[in-house]
Every structure is written in structure tokens, then in C-alpha cells.
Design an enzyme around this catalytic site. Structure first.
Site, PDB file in Angstrom:
ATOM      1  N   ALA A   1       0.858  -1.180   0.000  1.00 31.53           N
ATOM      2  CA  ALA A   1       0.000   0.000   0.000  1.00 31.53           C
ATOM      3  C   ALA A   1       0.894   1.230   0.000  1.00 31.53           C
ATOM      4  O   ALA A   1       2.111   1.137   0.201  1.00 31.53           O
ATOM      5  CB  ALA A   1      -0.929   0.005   1.213  1.00 31.53           C
ATOM      6  N   MET A   2       0.288   2.400  -0.226  1.00 30.42           N
ATOM      7  CA  MET A   2       1.034   3.659  -0.230  1.00 30.42           C
ATOM      8  C   MET A   2       0.190   4.746   0.395  1.00 30.42           C
ATOM      9  O   MET A   2      -0.970   4.943   0.044  1.00 30.42           O
ATOM     10  CB  MET A   2       1.421   4.038  -1.673  1.00 30.42           C
ATOM     11  CG  MET A   2       2.135   5.369  -1.788  1.00 30.42           C
ATOM     12  SD  MET A   2       3.682   5.383  -0.864  1.00 30.42           S
ATOM     13  CE  MET A   2       3.813   7.122  -0.458  1.00 30.42           C
ATOM     14  N   GLU A   3       0.818   5.495   1.333  1.00 27.87           N
ATOM     15  CA  GLU A   3       0.099   6.417   2.211  1.00 27.87           C
ATOM     16  C   GLU A   3      -0.159   7.786   1.613  1.00 27.87           C
ATOM     17  O   GLU A   3      -0.297   8.774   2.345  1.00 27.87           O
ATOM     18  CB  GLU A   3       0.894   6.591   3.505  1.00 27.87           C
ATOM     19  CG  GLU A   3       2.249   7.301   3.352  1.00 27.87           C
ATOM     20  CD  GLU A   3       3.417   6.358   3.142  1.00 27.87           C
ATOM     21  OE1 GLU A   3       4.561   6.768   3.357  1.00 27.87           O
ATOM     22  OE2 GLU A   3       3.174   5.205   2.747  1.00 27.87           O
ATOM     23  N   ASN A   4      -0.270   7.928   0.285  1.00 28.90           N
ATOM     24  CA  ASN A   4      -0.516   9.243  -0.315  1.00 28.90           C
ATOM     25  C   ASN A   4      -1.565  10.006   0.485  1.00 28.90           C
ATOM     26  O   ASN A   4      -2.625   9.460   0.802  1.00 28.90           O
ATOM     27  CB  ASN A   4      -1.029   9.079  -1.753  1.00 28.90           C
ATOM     28  CG  ASN A   4      -0.224   8.088  -2.554  1.00 28.90           C
ATOM     29  OD1 ASN A   4       0.969   8.254  -2.759  1.00 28.90           O
ATOM     30  ND2 ASN A   4      -0.896   7.035  -3.003  1.00 28.90           N
TER      31      ASN A   4
ATOM     32  N   HIS B   1      -1.606   0.633   9.268  1.00 32.52           N
ATOM     33  CA  HIS B   1      -0.275   1.168   8.956  1.00 32.52           C
ATOM     34  C   HIS B   1      -0.394   2.445   8.123  1.00 32.52           C
ATOM     35  O   HIS B   1       0.235   3.472   8.439  1.00 32.52           O
ATOM     36  CB  HIS B   1       0.520   0.105   8.195  1.00 32.52           C
ATOM     37  CG  HIS B   1       1.921   0.495   7.874  1.00 32.52           C
ATOM     38  ND1 HIS B   1       3.006   0.087   8.630  1.00 32.52           N
ATOM     39  CD2 HIS B   1       2.443   1.262   6.883  1.00 32.52           C
ATOM     40  CE1 HIS B   1       4.121   0.584   8.114  1.00 32.52           C
ATOM     41  NE2 HIS B   1       3.793   1.302   7.051  1.00 32.52           N
ATOM     42  N   GLU B   2      -1.195   2.391   7.064  1.00 31.78           N
ATOM     43  CA  GLU B   2      -1.272   3.540   6.151  1.00 31.78           C
ATOM     44  C   GLU B   2      -1.985   4.731   6.792  1.00 31.78           C
ATOM     45  O   GLU B   2      -1.606   5.878   6.547  1.00 31.78           O
ATOM     46  CB  GLU B   2      -1.978   3.133   4.856  1.00 31.78           C
ATOM     47  CG  GLU B   2      -1.330   1.973   4.118  1.00 31.78           C
ATOM     48  CD  GLU B   2       0.168   2.156   3.894  1.00 31.78           C
ATOM     49  OE1 GLU B   2       0.602   3.292   3.667  1.00 31.78           O
ATOM     50  OE2 GLU B   2       0.900   1.162   3.960  1.00 31.78           O
TER      51      GLU B   2
ATOM     52  N   HIS C   1       0.348   6.668   8.944  1.00 33.99           N
ATOM     53  CA  HIS C   1       1.231   7.531   8.149  1.00 33.99           C
ATOM     54  C   HIS C   1       0.656   8.934   7.947  1.00 33.99           C
ATOM     55  O   HIS C   1       1.411   9.878   7.678  1.00 33.99           O
ATOM     56  CB  HIS C   1       1.467   6.917   6.774  1.00 33.99           C
ATOM     57  CG  HIS C   1       2.663   6.011   6.704  1.00 33.99           C
ATOM     58  ND1 HIS C   1       3.914   6.393   7.142  1.00 33.99           N
ATOM     59  CD2 HIS C   1       2.806   4.756   6.210  1.00 33.99           C
ATOM     60  CE1 HIS C   1       4.772   5.401   6.927  1.00 33.99           C
ATOM     61  NE2 HIS C   1       4.129   4.398   6.381  1.00 33.99           N
TER      62      HIS C   1
END
Length: 1080
Positions: free
Chosen positions: A483-486, A517-518, A521
Site C-alpha cells: 500500500a502507499m500512504e498518499n 499502517h497507512e 502515516h
């Protein structure tokens, strides 16, 4: 020393290890020339090898290498280059004399009164001397100003000015910047981005309008751009006219520059406008294309972004470093049947003349780093819910909308928890009265990042402003990371966001962990961001810690504590290697940035935060400290010291330790301590040393940690009140006197500390005896940590493997998930090493041992639905081990479940935690493998589909192994994002691991085209392919292959790690095979 140097026999053994002193020379554009001044190494001493980091990241361009400068060949550090060269010349003259035969007829006589013709020998010596003088003169001519020290030319000589050597840009002009990091003289205030993707042709055009502020007088602007064709560039200073400017590009560092004849002055503002075009990326970074198959079996295309760490520059020209924060206004054009998403909500849509629609998004309400920017063009479908005045939405392809409910509910629960815990409402404001906030952030961010002045901190945590908040979670069909926390637009793999209505608790645990987690962030990483990638752990370590802590509070039914315990064990295993690195370490190359995304930044970072929280004497001190940290540095960039200082400032007294003093030892040096316990009566002495599997005497002797040691005794060992503490700051320390009646003590209560404990022979015997008598005398965390520690000590050589097996005798009475899974994992590693060695004697004996130790537990497992997460984890581990060892009952039950599943056309459900073992057993049959492949190609539920893929990859059929590897690389039937998983699974089998090694060698260039050098995917592939090698022949093969790659991967830390693990496997086998043969 070459990092791939081995103890080969032959001529190499007679050569001294000489340091390579690199002397810059702008005239050398090809490979370095080598002037070997020490071919006869017998005349010179052996020198210490270079530090691995120096070797691994040695600059390769424009170098002249001079060998032969040893510590006995030069004077002290103040000796200059010329005197060092003269000394070298004399050493060669002396060496020539030393090598004359002892029987030489030459004798020294009085000089004649008249001149005579010199002898031939004299003339040869003189000519040789002149050649040496001329050679050294040339060396000195090209040598930059420096002072030689014993470690080489390291110290700049201030008496000789250093002349920079500028690279050449693509238009053959000199590029005005020489470093990886951008200059700090100018930085962005805002980006106005317009993007026009063409999904039919997989291209896009764009315009970037970058408003900037000048911080220091400068004549250049340098920023990042990669694979972008810039067609026009204009520059405007203040209220002046815009004018076209020339773009200078240096592709090796992905930088572009603009030069000006007159200086830009401090405080001035300017605007750079860049028009460009590019292709959508075919990998998983930048602005890339993706696709999926809809319910009508038609291919649908989309475009998405993944910018962390270094790929925003592939979508738009930018200052692509974390400290260059700015605001973003984004416009994207699309076809009417698509939607667009970005960090902010849509402000308006405009119909264009070409039939497209342009969506414009609100300007970001806070400054943010480029790696957090995101946008998507797709035909996704959302579901939404409002929580704490924040609209949370989950997007997916239309066919999978029914799998998004769990993610939405979980995100809402976690968002409420974080809002309360941090005392800062979800910080990304979408709409509202934020003019003053933005003005304050614009000033504060650059004050902190570049001039360290006082911070400007807005009051985001009060009700002073009225805001509407929004967060989108999006499942992308093709997505390499988990995943990515954009900020405001969090992107996920489908497997980490989508959960079926009948999914098992274990599958829900995975999804909840990633969401937790994301979302963490959004505070740690987005609101407060590390200044540079060397402190990545401030983002990832905190988010990892918070994901476990939050789920323990919000969703205790997921039993996340067991997973966190196992994660900490694996972090210790990685950090025990000499190839590990400090939590906060130097990062000077792009591949080093990629390599920071590893277990040290994530799991070790989380582990030391847990240790800190557990060691603080008062409840809530840790929470108060991080709240202060978030509020003090909101919108800014920080380093590790900022965190420790915030935690220290909360309350410091005799009872409250100085956090900065205690924790710096855990982040500034690699590895962790081994605490050895020695007891004489009531006196207990603790001694610390560096736990390092590959010996490094220099590091071991100098490494000390400030260790918050916790312990319990047989008098009181279970309840939290039993825990006692001792702070071990020095090499050794003595606990308070223990009563003689105390039979044993157990250190590292519940394994909250990041260290390993050795109890000595008597201490281990006492603990082994205690567990044999009563398995419940210790917590399950303590029992699991004893198992982990004794296996680690066996690898280190501090305990015999017989002692390990003695401790495991108590396992027949063990029934808790954590100790059993840890023991199974450790034994599986050994079993696979023996299996790969084709040890026909030991493999069946080890198999019998495992089945004997855990057979009763295996037999007691059910094959029906199970609701408890802990019981599911235990059952899946036991049955996967049993079936992998061909245990008859396990194989039979798995085949029956698969047969019923196929007959029912998928309506007869296999319990989620048993699907993996069932699919793996099925794949060993030719007929069932074909059936499973057909099911895989038609499956829509991603978690189940991934288990099918692992089953397919577990086949021992050579042709199918080759087929699945090649299809994983092509990305047609099997998504390329799953190739690391395929390789890992194939390597578990005897037939597969050799095929994988050949496959990697043959297709290396294709692999690094798909996955960046140093990326987590490449790290995983290298580890999977090499970690089960244990012979000198394999070591030589791996060493030879990676050393041949040069800039295509030879210098990665993961390569050093792979070589180290092979050597450790070899060492363990050589030492323990005889005792295993005897015992088993």
C-alpha cells in the site's frame, strides 16, 4: 577490497589486500586505469580491508586507481601528496636492492678520481628512477588537493583549492551541479500541474508551473526530471516578463538545471513553467498503466501513480526530495466514462473541445512532499461513510465493490482511534478557511528544513477553523507495494484492501494491519516528514508500531500481538548480520534509498519504539511525547534527534530517563546487544556485547547500548507487576542481590526489548527443567523468546545444538500459537538446508523428529471452520508442516477437501486458513495442477487467488516450474507484481530452487527493468534464491554472478547479505552435521 573477494586458492592467496586510493581525474571518462605500484606484494605489509560500505558504494566514473600506498609507506596525516610520492619512489629503489641475489659480485669501492662511463646496471637503475619520477609527477598533476592519511586520501588539504569536475548534460554543455542531493538555495512554494493522459496510446502530456522562493543567492535552479521530454521552458522572476530558458539535463542523476547570467537574490520569488510529454510507465512506479478484466472478460485500462521514493520526477518535473514541501493544484483530463481521483476533492469539471473532460482539484491545504502526490484515472466504484467529520471512501473495480465493506468499517474505527490518540484530528484539510495556516506552513517548512530558525506552528488541533475532511482508500489491480500512504488518496493492492464476506479472520487481519499502517502515516510521515531518506524509520518504524498498537486496542479479536512478536524475531535475525545497517544511516545513492525500505526501517524501528514505551516509568509518557512531537513539527521535516528530544522534554527527573541519551545508541549503530547472565549465589552479573553472526572484532569491542533490561524470577513470573528493571549502560552491571531460593530468572519480559539473552549452561538447564515441569510457568511470549534465542545462540556458536534439542523436549506439552510456530519455523529452516544438500541420511531422520515432537498437536487439529485467529494461525502452521513432510493423514484430508471443492464448483467452501495447504497438496498431482490453474485464471477474489498461485508454484514438475517463472516475468496469465511471491514459493521445493537461480542469472536485466535495483522486490528475490545455499560451490557461483553485474546490482546491500547468509549456512552445517547425525 572487492566485496565479492573470496578465499580462493591459487595466485590470489599470495596477494596482499591493498586499499584502493581513488584520485579524481577529469580526463578519464572510461573505466578506471590502474597503476599497479605493488605487483610484488611481498615487499609490503597486508593492510586492513576497507569498510564494506566504502567498497559497496565506491564512485565508478572518472577515477585513477593507485595501489601500493600502505601505512608503512607514508608519514603521519599531515604529510602532503608530494612527500608521499617521494617516499614511494624511495621504497621502490629499496625494494629493487632488496631483491638482488645475495651472491652478487657487486662490492662498493672508493670513487675514482676521473669520470668513467657508468655501468649498464647503473644506467638501468637511473632510467627506472626517471620513469618513476615522471609517473609520480603525472599523478600529482592530476591529483586533487588532499592530505594522505593511513586510510588513504581522505582529508582535504586546504592549501590546495579543490576544483569540481562538472558532468556533461545531454546537449554537451556542462551541467552546473555535481551532487545527488539538490542545492538548498531555492525551493518550491507551489505546483500547478495539468496532465493529459491518453490511455489508448499509453502516453501523456503535461504542464508544470512551479512557483519558487530563493533562500540564498544563486545563478542556478536544479530539480528532478526522469523520462520526460521537455518541449518548452519559460522563466519569470517576480513581476517581470516570462522568457524562454534552456534546459540542461543530466540523465544519470535524473536532474535538470537552468543557468542564469545574473544572480537570483535571497527573498525573490520566481516561476518556472515546463511543458513536456512522456509515455505511461510499464513498471510499477511513476505515472503507470494498469488493467483488469471485467465481468464480460473485456480488458479495461487505467492509469495510477506510485511516487515513493524517487518517482514523482517521472510524472512531472519537481524538487523530488522529502524536505521540499509545497502545495499542489492538479488538473487531469479524461474520457466521460472515466473518473479521476487525487489528494484533494474535485473542485470543478470542464468540458473540453476534444470531447474530454478536465477535472480540477482543490489546492492542497497543507504543504506536502512530492512522494505523497497521487492521481488516478479509472472507472472505479466507491462506497463511503462519514466518521468524525471525515468522509471515508473505498474504491475498487465495479466487479469487486462487494468486497470493500470490511475495509470501510475498519478504516472508520481506526480513524476515530488515531484522532483521539494523537489529539490531532485527521490532519489533511480538504476545504476551509486555511489561508493563515498555509502562510504559516510555507514559512515554517523552509525555516526548519533549510535555516533551522524558529518554527511557525499553526493551531491545527483546536476548533479555530472549520474544515471538511476526506480520505480515499483505493484498490489498484496492478500495484507492487502492499500500500502507499498518499495524503488523502491511499492506494492498496487488491489483496490488502478487499475482503470477501466469507473471508477468514486471518485474511481480515492482513487487511486491517495494512489499513492501520497507512492511516498512521497520515500523522507520521505526512504531517511530520523525515528530512531525508536516512531517517525513513521515522515514517515506517512509527507506522509499523502504531498498526500493532492500534489494532490491539480497536480490534482485539484479531489477536495482533502474536504477529507483532513474530515480526520482532525476524527483525532480530536480519539485524544479526554484518551486512545490516544502523536505523539511521547514510544514504548517498538512489539504490541506497530503495534499500532503506527493509526490516531495519520497519520492524526494528517498531521494536525499539515498543522497548522505549515499555521502559518509561509512567503511563502515557510515551504518548505525551509523540503528541508533543507531532504538534511541534506539524507540516515540517525532522530527524531522529527531534523525536528523542520531544520525548525527553515531556518530563525528565531522576525517575524519568533521558530518552535522547538512552535511545541514540539504538539508532546510530547497527545490530543489537547480546546480554550474558552469570550467577554466583545471589549475585547476578550482566555483560553486553554486539550480537553478530559474522565476527567483526572492531565493532564488537566498541559497541555499547543503553539497555532497559527487564526480568522475572520463579518467585513471580507471569503478571506485569512481577517485572523488574535494570538499566545496563556499561559493558557489565550487577543486579540487586537475589535470594538464594531463586532457582532461575528470565530476562526480557514478554520480549519487549530488542536484545538476545544467553543464560549460560546452568541457566539454560534451569529454564529447560522449569518448562518441562510446568509449561505455564512463563508467558507464551517468554516461552517463544527462549526458543528464538537458543536457536540464535546456536547459530552464533555459544550453545550446542544438543542444548537446543533439550529445550524443545518440553514442546510435547506446548499448545500456544507463538512458541509452536517459532519452533516449527526454526526447524523448517534446518530441514530445508538438509534437503537442499540431498542428505539422504539426515533428511528422513529430521522429518521423523518433527513429526514425533508435534505429531499429537497435528492430529488434534480440525479441518472445519475456526473463528479464533490464534487457533487458525496454529492450525495452518501445523498442517502446512505436516503435509510438506508427506504425513499421510494430512495429505488424505487435504485431497478430500480439494475434491469436494472442485465438484461443488466453488460452493463448498475450504476454510480460509486451510486453503493454502489444500491448494499446495493438490498442485502435486498432474491432474489437479491443471484444474487449479483453470480455477486461478477464473478466480476474482484476490486473497484466494493468491493462495492458488502459491499452490501452483509449489509443484515439483520441472516443466511447470519453468512455465510459471516465465509467465510471472511476462505478466500475462500471472501478474508480474506476484513474481517475488512465485520465486519465494518455488525455492521451497528441492527441484525449484536450482531452477530459480538459473532463471535469475538468465533474466537479471529483465528483472531490474521491472523492479528498481535495491527495491524490496529485488531484495526479496535475491534472498529467496540464495538463502538455502550452504556449499562453497554455490557461494562461488553467487559471488561470481553478482560481481559481474557492476552498476547493475553488484553493490547492493542485499547481495552482501546473501553472501553472508550462505557462509553462515555453510559454517552451521560444517559444525553441526556430526552432532545431528549422532543425535538423530
Amino acid at each position: 577490497m572487492d566485496p565479492f573477494d573470496s578465499n580462493n586458492t591459487g595466485n590470489n592467496t599470495d596477494r596482499a589486500n591493498l586499499p584502493r586510493n581513488m584520485i579524481e581525474n577529469s580526463m578519464f571518462e572510461e573505466e578506471p586505469d590502474v597503476v599497479d605500484l605493488a605487483k610484488d606484494s611481498a615487499a609490503f605489509p597486508t593492510f586492513p580491508a576497507l569498510d564494506p560500505d566504502e567498497v559497496a558504494y565506491e564512485p565508478r566514473s572518472s577515477r585513477l586507481l593507485v595501489r601500493g600506498l600502505g601505512e608503512n609507506d607514508m608519514d603521519e596525516d599531515e604529510e602532503d601528496c608530494e612527500s608521499s610520492a617521494r617516499l614511494l619512489g624511495m621504497s621502490f629503489m629499496n625494494r629493487s636492492s632488496a631483491h638482488r641475489p645475495s651472491s652478487s659480485p657487486y662490492t662498493r669501492q672508493a670513487p675514482p678520481r676521473s669520470c668513467s662511463r657508468p655501468s649498464t646496471r647503473t644506467m638501468v637503475v637511473c632510467v627506472l628512477f626517471l620513469v618513476i619520477v615522471a609517473s609520480m609527477t603525472m599523478v600529482l598533476y592530476f591529483l586533487p588537493g588532499c592530505t594522505f592519511t593511513k586510510s588513504g586520501c581522505r582529508k582535504t588539504n586546504e592549501t590546495i583549492p579543490f576544483e569540481k569536475v562538472y558532468p556533461v548534460s545531454t546537449n554537451n554543455e556542462l551541467f552546473p551541479w555535481t551532487q545527488l542531493r539538490l542545492p538548498r538555495s531555492i525551493g518550491p512554494l507551489s505546483y500547478d500541474l495539468t496532465l493529459n493522459p491518453d490511455l489508448d496510446n499509453m502516453t501523456f502530456t503535461g504542464r508544470a508551473v512551479i512557483s519558487m522562493s530563493v533562500f540564498h543567492n544563486t545563478k542556478i535552479i536544479v530539480l528532478h526530471s526522469a523520462n520526460l521530454n521537455i518541449t518548452k521552458a519559460t522563466f519569470k522572476l517576480g513581476d517581470g516578463e516570462a522568457r524562454e530558458v534552456t534546459v540542461l539535463e543530466y540523465k544519470p542523476r535524473q536532474q535538470i538545471a537552468f543557468q542564469f547570467s545574473e544572480e537570483l537574490k535571497t527573498g525573490q520569488e520566481c516561476v518556472l513553467t515546463l511543458d513536456y510529454s512522456a509515455s505511461l510507465s510499464h513498471t510499477y512506479d511513476g505515472f503507470y498503466n494498469s488493467s483488469y478484466t471485467d465481468k464480460d472478460r473485456k480488458k479495461r485500462v487505467l492509469a495510477a501513480t506510485q511516487f515513493e521514493p524517487l518517482s514523482a520526477r517521472k510524472a512531472f518535473p519537481c524538487f523530488d526530495e522529502p524536505a521540499f514541501k509545497a502545495t499542489f493544484l492538479i488538473r487531469i483530463s479524461r474520457k466521460p466514462n472515466y473518473l479521476t481521483l487525487s489528494n484533494m476533492p474535485q473542485a470543478k469539471s470542464t468540458n473540453l473541445l476534444n470531447g474530454l473532460i478536465q477535472d480540477e482539484f482543490e489546492t492542497t491545504s497543507l504543504n506536502m512532499s512530492t512522494y505523497l502526490v497521487a492521481f488516478i484515472v479509472a472507472d472505479f466504484t466507491p462506497i463511503s461513510k462519514n466518521v468524525s467529520e471525515t468522509l471515508v471512501s473505498v474504491y475498487s473495480v465495479p466487479e469487486k465493490k462487494e468486497h470493500t465493506d470490511y475495509a470501510l468499517d475498519t478504516a472508520c474505527k481506526l480513524l476515530e482511534f488515531y484522532n483521539d490518540f494523537f489529539e490531532i484530528v485527521y490532519p489533511f484539510k480538504k476545504l476551509g478557511e486555511c489561508t493563515k495556516v498555509l502562510e504559516c506552513f510555507t514559512q515554517g517548512a523552509y525555516r526548519h528544513s533549510f535555516s533551522s530558525s524558529d518554527h511557525c506552528v499553526p493551531s491545527l488541533y483546536t476548533s479555530q477553523y472549520s474544515f471538511f475532511l476526506l480520505s480515499d482508500l483505493v484498490a489498484i489491480p496492478d500495484f507492487l507495494a502492499g500500500a502507499m500512504e498518499n495524503w488523502g488518496l491511499i492506494t492498496f493492492r487488491e489483496t490488502t484492501l478487499l475482503v470477501g464476506k466469507q473471508s477468514s479472520p486471518l485474511e481480515k487481519q492482513v487487511v486491517a494491519s495494512v489499513i492501520a499502517h497507512e492511516l498512521a502515516h497520515q500523522w507520521f510521515g505526512n504531517l511530520v516528514t523525515m528530512s531525508w531518506w536516512n531517517d525513513l524509520w521515522l515514517n515506517e518504524g512509527f507506522a509499523t508500531y502504531m498498526q500493532y498498537m492500534s489494532l490491539q486496542n480497536v480490534m482485539p479479536e484479531l489477536d495482533i500481538g502474536n504477529l507483532f512478536l513474530a515480526v520482532r524475531f525476524r527483525a532480530l535475525d536480519k539485524d544479526a548480520l554484518n551486512s545490516s545497517h544502523a536505523v539511521s544511516t547514510d544514504v548517498n545513492k538512489p539504490e541506497q534509498v530503495e534499500e532503506m525500505f527493509d526490516s531495519v526501517s520497519y520492524e526494528k524501528g517498531a521494536s525499539i519504539l515498543l522497548m522505549l514505551n515499555a521502559s518509561l516509568p509512567r503511563d502515557q509518557q510515551f504518548r505525551k511525547g509523540i503528541i508533543q512531537y507531532l504538534k511541534q513539527f506539524s507540516g515540517l521535516n525532522t530527524d531522529t534527534n527531534d523525536l528523542w528530544n520531544s520525548l525527553t522534554q515531556v518530563e525528565v527527573s531522576a525517575q524519568h530517563p533521558n530518552v535522547s541519551e538512552m535511545m541514540s545508541s539504538w539508532t546510530s549503530q547497527k545490530g543489537f546487544p547480546l546480554v550474558t547472565v552469570s550467577r554466583k549465589g545471589g549475585q547476578v552479573t550482566l555483560t553486553q556485547e554486539h550480537f553478530q553472526l559474522t565476527s567483526d572484532n572492531a565493532t564488537q569491542s566498541s559497541s555499547l547500548w543503553n539497555i532497559p533490561v527487564t526480568y522475572v524470577t520463579d518467585n513471580c513470573s507471569l503478571a506485569p507487576e512481577c517485572r523488574q528493571m535494570f538499566n545496563l549502560k556499561n559493558k557489565s552491571g550487577t543486579l540487586k542481590e537475589l535470594p538464594e531460593s531463586v532457582k532461575w530468572l528470565k530476562l526480557n519480559y514478554r520480549n519487549t526489548g530488542f536484545y538476545i539473552v544467553h543464560y549460560g549452561d546452568e541457566g539454560w538447564a534451569a529454564l529447560t527443567n522449569a518448562l518441562s515441569n510446568n509449561v505455564s510457568v512463563l508467558t507464551h511470549e517468554d516461552r517463544a523468546s527462549l526458543i528464538h534465542n537458543i536457536f540464535a545462540l546456536s547459530r552464533l556458536g555459544r550453545v550446542s545444538f544438543m542444548q537446543v534439542l533439550n529445550l524443545l523436549r518440553y514442546m510435547t506439552n506446548e499448545n500456544h500459537n507463538s512458541p509452536v510456530r517459532e519452533a516449527l519455523l526454526q526447524l523448517k529452516v534446518i530441514y530445508r538446508l538438509l534437503d537442499k544438500r540431498q542428505d539422504d541420511l539426515l533428511v528422513p531422520r529430521m522429518k521423523s523428529y518433527i513429526l514425533h515432537q508435534f505429531g499429537s498437536l497435528m492430529d488434534n487439529q480440525t479441518w472445519e471452520e475456526e473463528e479464533s485467529v490464534s487457533k487458525q494461525e496454529l492450525r495452518s502452521a501445523l498442517l502446512e508442516m505436516a503435509c510438506s513432510l508427506d504425513e499421510e493423514n494430512c495429505i488424505k484430508r487435504a485431497k478430500v477437501l480439494f475434491k469436494n471443492y472442485v465438484k461443488s464448483n466453488g460452493t463448498s467452501r475450504i476454510p480460509g486458513d486451510l486453503q493454502q495447504v489444500v491448494f499446495t497438496v493438490a498442485a502435486q498431482s498432474n491432474e489437479d495442477w491443471v484444474t487449479l490453474l483453470s480455477m486461478y485464471s477464473q478466480a476474482t477474489y484476490d486473497a484466494e487467488k493468491r493462495k492458488m498461485l502459491r499452490g501452483l508454484a509449489s509443484t515439483q514438475d520441472a516443466q511447470r516450474i519453468v512455465w510459471i517463472l516465465k509467465n510471472g516475468l511476462r505478466g500475462n496469465i500471472i501478474q508480474t507484481q506476484e513474481l517475488p511471491l512465485v520465486i519465494s514459493t518455488v525455492c521451497n521445493g528441492f527441484a525449484g530452487y536450482l531452477f530459480v537461480w538459473d532463471f535469475i542469472q538468465e533474466h537479471w536485466d529483465s528483472l531490474i527493468e521491472k523492479f528498481p535495483v535495491g527495491s524490496f522486490a529485488i531484495q526479496s528475490i535475491i534472498e529467496s534464491a540464495t538463502s538455502q545455499f550452504s556449499t562453497q560451490a554455490h557461494l562461488d557461483q553467487v559471488q561470481g554472478f553478482f560481481s559481474s553485474l557492476k552498476e547493475r546490482g553488484s553493490q547492493m546491500r542485499s547481495v552482501q547479505e546473501a553472501l553472508e547468509i550462505i557462509r553462515l549456512n555453510q559454517r552451521w552445517m560444517d559444525k553441526n552435521l556430526p552432532s545431528l547425525q549422532k543425535w538423530l
